[in-house]
Design a protein around this motif. Sequence first.
Motif, PDB file in Angstrom:
ATOM      1  N   LYS A  10       0.788  -1.275   0.092  1.00 47.00           N
ATOM      2  CA  LYS A  10      -0.071   0.087  -0.119  1.00 47.00           C
ATOM      3  C   LYS A  10       1.013   1.280   0.074  1.00 47.00           C
ATOM      4  CE  LYS A  10      -4.091   2.013   0.236  1.00 47.00           C
ATOM      5  NZ  LYS A  10      -4.993   1.916  -0.703  1.00 47.00           N
ATOM      6  N   ALA A  11       1.818   1.141   0.677  1.00 46.12           N
ATOM      7  CA  ALA A  11       2.855   2.320   0.922  1.00 46.12           C
ATOM      8  C   ALA A  11       3.669   2.633  -0.597  1.00 46.12           C
ATOM      9  CB  ALA A  11       3.940   2.017   1.889  1.00 46.12           C
ATOM     10  N   ILE A  12       4.089   1.660  -1.376  1.00 44.63           N
ATOM     11  CA  ILE A  12       4.422   1.514  -2.542  1.00 44.63           C
ATOM     12  C   ILE A  12       3.653   2.141  -3.402  1.00 44.63           C
ATOM     13  CG2 ILE A  12       5.742   0.426  -4.502  1.00 44.63           C
ATOM     14  CD1 ILE A  12       6.835  -1.589  -2.376  1.00 44.63           C
ATOM     15  N   GLU A  13       2.211   1.664  -3.464  1.00 44.85           N
ATOM     16  CA  GLU A  13       1.176   2.059  -4.146  1.00 44.85           C
ATOM     17  C   GLU A  13       0.743   3.671  -4.124  1.00 44.85           C
ATOM     18  OE1 GLU A  13      -3.604   1.671  -4.842  1.00 44.85           O
ATOM     19  OE2 GLU A  13      -2.328  -0.054  -3.859  1.00 44.85           O
ATOM     20  N   MET A  14       0.867   4.072  -2.746  1.00 48.45           N
ATOM     21  CA  MET A  14       0.663   5.372  -2.392  1.00 48.45           C
ATOM     22  C   MET A  14       1.599   6.425  -3.093  1.00 48.45           C
ATOM     23  SD  MET A  14      -0.456   5.658   1.386  1.00 48.45           S
ATOM     24  CE  MET A  14      -2.191   5.259   2.002  1.00 48.45           C
ATOM     25  N   ILE A  15       2.948   6.118  -3.198  1.00 45.59           N
ATOM     26  CA  ILE A  15       4.279   6.683  -3.738  1.00 45.59           C
ATOM     27  C   ILE A  15       4.145   6.801  -4.991  1.00 45.59           C
ATOM     28  CG2 ILE A  15       6.480   6.863  -3.915  1.00 45.59           C
ATOM     29  CD1 ILE A  15       6.631   5.637  -0.899  1.00 45.59           C
ATOM     30  N   LEU A  16       4.009   5.762  -5.849  1.00 44.91           N
ATOM     31  CA  LEU A  16       3.800   5.349  -7.207  1.00 44.91           C
ATOM     32  C   LEU A  16       2.870   5.913  -8.055  1.00 44.91           C
ATOM     33  CD1 LEU A  16       5.340   1.835  -7.784  1.00 44.91           C
ATOM     34  CD2 LEU A  16       6.518   3.955  -7.870  1.00 44.91           C
ATOM     35  N   THR A  17       1.631   6.132  -7.342  1.00 48.42           N
ATOM     36  CA  THR A  17       0.481   6.528  -7.951  1.00 48.42           C
ATOM     37  C   THR A  17       0.209   8.254  -7.694  1.00 48.42           C
ATOM     38  OG1 THR A  17      -0.834   6.220  -5.853  1.00 48.42           O
ATOM     39  CG2 THR A  17      -0.800   4.411  -7.972  1.00 48.42           C
ATOM     40  N   GLY A  18       1.415   8.563  -6.624  1.00 49.88           N
ATOM     41  CA  GLY A  18       1.323  10.113  -6.374  1.00 49.88           C
ATOM     42  C   GLY A  18      -0.029  10.692  -5.740  1.00 49.88           C
ATOM     43  N   ASP A  19      -0.266   9.726  -4.725  1.00 47.92           N
ATOM     44  CA  ASP A  19      -1.333   9.937  -3.763  1.00 47.92           C
ATOM     45  C   ASP A  19      -1.235  11.495  -3.136  1.00 47.92           C
ATOM     46  OD1 ASP A  19      -2.937  10.463  -1.312  1.00 47.92           O
ATOM     47  OD2 ASP A  19      -3.495   8.233  -1.751  1.00 47.92           O
ATOM     48  N   ARG A  20      -1.851  12.400  -3.786  1.00 50.16           N
ATOM     49  CA  ARG A  20      -2.153  13.776  -3.386  1.00 50.16           C
ATOM     50  C   ARG A  20      -1.909  13.898  -1.881  1.00 50.16           C
ATOM     51  NH1 ARG A  20      -5.615  19.000  -5.672  1.00 50.16           N
ATOM     52  NH2 ARG A  20      -4.434  20.699  -4.627  1.00 50.16           N
ATOM     53  N   ALA A  21      -2.884  13.277  -1.285  1.00 48.54           N
ATOM     54  CA  ALA A  21      -3.081  13.549   0.393  1.00 48.54           C
ATOM     55  C   ALA A  21      -2.007  13.142   1.097  1.00 48.54           C
ATOM     56  CB  ALA A  21      -4.295  12.597   0.839  1.00 48.54           C
ATOM     57  N   ILE A  22      -1.421  11.787   0.688  1.00 45.90           N
ATOM     58  CA  ILE A  22      -0.222  11.408   1.410  1.00 45.90           C
ATOM     59  C   ILE A  22       0.992  12.450   1.473  1.00 45.90           C
ATOM     60  CG2 ILE A  22       0.850   9.727  -0.203  1.00 45.90           C
ATOM     61  CD1 ILE A  22       0.340   9.167   3.508  1.00 45.90           C
ATOM     62  N   PHE A  23       1.153  13.014  -0.024  1.00 46.64           N
ATOM     63  CA  PHE A  23       2.371  13.930  -0.201  1.00 46.64           C
ATOM     64  C   PHE A  23       2.025  15.133   0.677  1.00 46.64           C
ATOM     65  CE2 PHE A  23       3.143  11.193  -4.026  1.00 46.64           C
ATOM     66  CZ  PHE A  23       4.672  11.062  -3.760  1.00 46.64           C
ATOM     67  N   GLU A  24       0.966  15.579   0.722  1.00 45.55           N
ATOM     68  CA  GLU A  24       0.391  16.790   1.449  1.00 45.55           C
ATOM     69  C   GLU A  24       0.790  16.712   2.985  1.00 45.55           C
ATOM     70  OE1 GLU A  24      -3.537  17.944   0.735  1.00 45.55           O
ATOM     71  OE2 GLU A  24      -3.061  18.844  -1.220  1.00 45.55           O
ATOM     72  N   ILE A  25       0.534  15.201   3.479  1.00 48.71           N
ATOM     73  CA  ILE A  25       0.618  15.116   4.847  1.00 48.71           C
ATOM     74  C   ILE A  25       2.265  14.913   4.973  1.00 48.71           C
ATOM     75  CG2 ILE A  25       0.556  13.341   6.542  1.00 48.71           C
ATOM     76  CD1 ILE A  25      -2.303  12.807   5.204  1.00 48.71           C
ATOM     77  N   THR A  26       3.008  14.371   4.200  1.00 49.22           N
ATOM     78  CA  THR A  26       4.522  13.977   4.428  1.00 49.22           C
ATOM     79  C   THR A  26       4.964  15.384   4.455  1.00 49.22           C
ATOM     80  OG1 THR A  26       4.286  12.022   3.535  1.00 49.22           O
ATOM     81  CG2 THR A  26       6.492  12.837   3.521  1.00 49.22           C
ATOM     82  N   TRP A  27       4.622  16.371   3.486  1.00 45.02           N
ATOM     83  CA  TRP A  27       5.179  17.714   3.343  1.00 45.02           C
ATOM     84  C   TRP A  27       5.143  18.587   4.610  1.00 45.02           C
ATOM     85  CZ3 TRP A  27       8.698  20.803   1.712  1.00 45.02           C
ATOM     86  CH2 TRP A  27       8.789  22.012   1.618  1.00 45.02           C
ATOM     87  N   ALA A 206       0.953   1.270   6.030  1.00 42.86           N
ATOM     88  CA  ALA A 206       1.561   2.104   4.953  1.00 42.86           C
ATOM     89  C   ALA A 206       2.195   3.271   5.285  1.00 42.86           C
ATOM     90  CB  ALA A 206       0.599   2.071   3.786  1.00 42.86           C
ATOM     91  N   ILE A 207       1.476   4.129   5.955  1.00 48.29           N
ATOM     92  CA  ILE A 207       1.904   5.415   6.380  1.00 48.29           C
ATOM     93  C   ILE A 207       3.045   5.285   7.314  1.00 48.29           C
ATOM     94  CG2 ILE A 207       1.199   7.662   7.465  1.00 48.29           C
ATOM     95  CD1 ILE A 207      -1.649   7.194   6.732  1.00 48.29           C
ATOM     96  N   SER A 208       3.070   4.270   8.048  1.00 53.68           N
ATOM     97  CA  SER A 208       4.251   4.081   9.084  1.00 53.68           C
ATOM     98  C   SER A 208       5.557   3.813   8.368  1.00 53.68           C
ATOM     99  CB  SER A 208       3.987   2.648   9.949  1.00 53.68           C
ATOM    100  OG  SER A 208       3.970   1.605   9.351  1.00 53.68           O
ATOM    101  N   PHE A 209       5.361   2.832   7.273  1.00 56.59           N
ATOM    102  CA  PHE A 209       6.570   2.812   6.327  1.00 56.59           C
ATOM    103  C   PHE A 209       7.015   4.014   5.572  1.00 56.59           C
ATOM    104  CE2 PHE A 209       4.826  -1.855   5.831  1.00 56.59           C
ATOM    105  CZ  PHE A 209       5.818  -2.324   6.602  1.00 56.59           C
ATOM    106  N   ILE A 210       6.022   4.999   5.327  1.00 60.25           N
ATOM    107  CA  ILE A 210       6.642   5.999   4.835  1.00 60.25           C
ATOM    108  C   ILE A 210       7.297   7.260   5.901  1.00 60.25           C
ATOM    109  CG2 ILE A 210       5.481   8.385   3.649  1.00 60.25           C
ATOM    110  CD1 ILE A 210       3.461   6.656   2.353  1.00 60.25           C
TER     111      ILE A 210
END
Length: 232
Positions: A10-27, A206-210
Motif C-alpha cells: 500500500k505504501a509503494i502504491e501511494m508513492i507510485l500513484t502520487g497520492d496527493r493526500a499523502i504527499f501533502e501530509i508528508t510535506w 503504509a503510512i508508518s513505512f513512509i
Amino acid sequence: MELIINGLKKAIEMILTGDRAIFEITWLTLKVCFSATLISSIIGLPLGMFLGLTRFRGRKMILVLINIGMGLPPVVAGLWITMFLWRSGPLGHLHLLYSPTAIVMAQVLVSLPIITGLTSSAFQQINEKMLLQIKALGATKIQTFGLLLKQTKIAIVAAIMAGLGRVIAEVGAAQMVGGNIQGDTRILTTSIVMEVSKGNFDVALAISFILLTVALLITASLTLLQQRKRLS
C-alpha cells in the motif's frame, strides 16, 4: 506477516500513484518538524554553550529544569500549549490553536530541552586547560567560538539529530494542539493513529513505512554529515 506485506504494498502504491493526500501530509510533517528543530537549535545551541562554559548562581537549578524537560511527556507539552492558545488563554487572541504553528510550538517545547541539555553536556566536557591555552594565545571571542565549535561539532550534530528525532516521532502534542484536521494540520504520526482507530491497519502500516523511510533518510543524511565533519 500478511498484514505487514499488504501495508508495504500500500505504501509503494501511494508513492507510485502520487497520492496527493499523502504527499501533502508528508510535506506538512517535514515542514513543521524542520521548523521546530531549527527554532530549537537557534535557541538551544547558544543557551547550551552558555550553560556549559559559564558558572553563576542558579545555573545548577536551570540545568535540573532542562534535564527534567528532556523527559517531558509530549501530551503535557500539548496541554500547556493548548491552555495558552485556548480562547480564554493568554495567547488566545492570536487564534493559533489547531494550526501548524501550534504544532511547531508544541514540538519546540519538547525538543528545546534535548538540544540545550546535550549541547550543555558537550561543552562541559571541554578541558579547562584548553580554554586557558586559547586565552593565553590571545584568541578573539569569535576565534574562541570557532575553535570550541570545532571541538564539539560531532556532539552538536548529535544533539540536533536527537531533537529532530523527538519531534518527527511525536504524536500526542500534535494531536492535541493541531486537531488532526485534513488538509491543514494532519501529519504522518496523527494519520497513523487515526487510521488505526478506524480499523484501517493496512493504510496505517503504509503510512508508518513512509514515516520510517523519511526518518531513515534524514537520520542517514545527518549521520553522514556528522562523520564527514569528524574526518575533516
